[in-house]
Scaffold this motif. Structure first.
Motif, PDB file in Angstrom:
ATOM      1  N   GLY A  77       0.785  -1.215   0.000  1.00 13.48           N
ATOM      2  CA  GLY A  77       0.000   0.000   0.000  1.00 13.48           C
ATOM      3  C   GLY A  77       0.824   1.275   0.000  1.00 13.48           C
ATOM      4  N   PHE A  78       0.255   2.323  -0.586  1.00 13.78           N
ATOM      5  CA  PHE A  78       0.833   3.658  -0.546  1.00 13.78           C
ATOM      6  C   PHE A  78      -0.291   4.669  -0.735  1.00 13.78           C
ATOM      7  CE2 PHE A  78       0.801   2.521  -4.971  1.00 13.78           C
ATOM      8  CZ  PHE A  78       0.496   3.692  -5.643  1.00 13.78           C
ATOM      9  N   VAL A  79      -0.017   5.920  -0.367  1.00 14.20           N
ATOM     10  CA  VAL A  79      -1.005   6.989  -0.476  1.00 14.20           C
ATOM     11  C   VAL A  79      -0.543   7.965  -1.538  1.00 14.20           C
ATOM     12  CG1 VAL A  79      -2.154   8.871   0.741  1.00 14.20           C
ATOM     13  CG2 VAL A  79      -1.692   6.737   1.928  1.00 14.20           C
ATOM     14  N   ASP A  80      -1.487   8.393  -2.375  1.00 11.41           N
ATOM     15  CA  ASP A  80      -1.208   9.361  -3.435  1.00 11.41           C
ATOM     16  C   ASP A  80      -2.146  10.557  -3.248  1.00 11.41           C
ATOM     17  OD1 ASP A  80      -0.125  10.412  -5.796  1.00 11.41           O
ATOM     18  OD2 ASP A  80      -1.751   9.549  -6.996  1.00 11.41           O
ATOM     19  N   ILE A  81      -1.617  11.764  -3.409  1.00  9.04           N
ATOM     20  CA  ILE A  81      -2.430  12.980  -3.337  1.00  9.04           C
ATOM     21  C   ILE A  81      -2.704  13.423  -4.764  1.00  9.04           C
ATOM     22  CG2 ILE A  81      -2.592  15.339  -2.451  1.00  9.04           C
ATOM     23  CD1 ILE A  81      -2.216  13.442  -0.173  1.00  9.04           C
ATOM     24  N   ASP A  82      -4.006  13.480  -5.124  1.00 13.96           N
ATOM     25  CA  ASP A  82      -4.412  13.850  -6.475  1.00 13.96           C
ATOM     26  C   ASP A  82      -5.538  14.870  -6.390  1.00 13.96           C
ATOM     27  OD1 ASP A  82      -4.558  13.791  -9.265  1.00 13.96           O
ATOM     28  OD2 ASP A  82      -6.087  12.210  -9.226  1.00 13.96           O
ATOM     29  N   ARG A  83      -5.296  16.081  -6.902  1.00 14.67           N
ATOM     30  CA  ARG A  83      -6.285  17.158  -6.908  1.00 14.67           C
ATOM     31  C   ARG A  83      -6.874  17.395  -5.515  1.00 14.67           C
ATOM     32  NH1 ARG A  83      -9.815  14.845 -11.191  1.00 14.67           N
ATOM     33  NH2 ARG A  83      -8.201  13.958 -12.470  1.00 14.67           N
ATOM     34  N   ASP A  84      -6.007  17.577  -4.539  1.00 11.02           N
ATOM     35  CA  ASP A  84      -6.393  17.869  -3.154  1.00 11.02           C
ATOM     36  C   ASP A  84      -7.244  16.772  -2.517  1.00 11.02           C
ATOM     37  OD1 ASP A  84      -4.998  20.269  -3.206  1.00 11.02           O
ATOM     38  OD2 ASP A  84      -6.733  21.388  -3.957  1.00 11.02           O
ATOM     39  N   GLU A  85      -7.071  15.544  -2.970  1.00  7.92           N
ATOM     40  CA  GLU A  85      -7.723  14.391  -2.351  1.00  7.92           C
ATOM     41  C   GLU A  85      -6.668  13.319  -2.124  1.00  7.92           C
ATOM     42  OE1 GLU A  85     -10.801  13.233  -5.064  1.00  7.92           O
ATOM     43  OE2 GLU A  85     -12.237  14.624  -4.194  1.00  7.92           O
ATOM     44  N   ALA A  86      -6.774  12.614  -1.006  1.00  5.40           N
ATOM     45  CA  ALA A  86      -5.835  11.544  -0.685  1.00  5.40           C
ATOM     46  C   ALA A  86      -6.459  10.206  -1.081  1.00  5.40           C
ATOM     47  CB  ALA A  86      -5.512  11.556   0.805  1.00  5.40           C
ATOM     48  N   TRP A  87      -5.680   9.392  -1.775  1.00  7.57           N
ATOM     49  CA  TRP A  87      -6.144   8.091  -2.260  1.00  7.57           C
ATOM     50  C   TRP A  87      -5.203   6.999  -1.765  1.00  7.57           C
ATOM     51  CZ3 TRP A  87     -10.693   7.653  -4.812  1.00  7.57           C
ATOM     52  CH2 TRP A  87     -11.265   8.834  -5.323  1.00  7.57           C
ATOM     53  N   LEU A  88      -5.783   5.900  -1.307  1.00  9.18           N
ATOM     54  CA  LEU A  88      -5.026   4.748  -0.824  1.00  9.18           C
ATOM     55  C   LEU A  88      -4.978   3.710  -1.936  1.00  9.18           C
ATOM     56  CD1 LEU A  88      -3.701   3.426   1.681  1.00  9.18           C
ATOM     57  CD2 LEU A  88      -5.942   2.501   2.245  1.00  9.18           C
TER      58      LEU A  88
END
Length: 159
Positions: A50-61
């Motif tokens: 797992g990792f977290v990505d920030i895309d357009r001011d939203e955090a996605w797991l």
């Protein structure tokens, strides 16, 4: 049905603390489907990739494996789909600033239920070098040996 109290751990990423130096931790809620919650209540999940990505001011797991619910029907979820994390805007902005620095990443550390709601603890981490890992192991060993020596001394045994 009685409301759940406390914290029930579902999955931990034990290797993360070995491979990364964790600077900050954050607690985030997750947007889940019904069958995902049922699968988590059975205690089935894996945070390894797992990792977290920030895309357009939203955090996605990304990359977290929650297996399909065994008693699910055609409404079952995809096991490795990306899931939206629920964080405050200030937290997301702070994480995004730190990730833009060289070497930082965001990884999931623990997946758990807190008062009946699924939460994930994410950590802002920097990768360790192999010599960092050896240094941490040496420190742990030295501390353990010192505690054993104090224990033997208190019991009246000789070194």
């Amino acid at each position: 049905m009685a409301k759940e109290q406390g914290r029930k751990v579902i999955a931990q990423n034990k290797k993360a603390r070995h491979d990364y130096a964790i600077d900050d931790t954050y607690e985030a809620g997750m947007v889940l489907q019904g069958t995902e919650v049922k699968s988590l209540r059975e205690g089935r999940a894996s945070l390894v990739d797992g990792f977290v990505d920030i895309d357009r001011d939203e955090a996605w797991l990304h990359g977290v494996h929650i297996p399909e619910y065994l008693n699910g029907t055609w409404t079952n979820h995809a096991a490795r789909r990306k899931r939206k994390l629920l964080l405050h805007r200030e937290e997301i902005e702070k994480i995004e600033r730190r990730v833009s620095e060289k070497g930082y990443t965001v990884i999931p550390l623990t997946l758990y239920f807190k008062d009946g709601r699924a939460k994930v603890e994410i950590g802002l981490a920097k990768g360790k070098k192999s010599w960092d890992k050896r240094h941490a192991i040496a420190e742990r060993t030295a501390k353990r040996e010192a505690e054993q020596a104090v224990g033997r001394r208190l019991k009246g045994m000789s070194d």
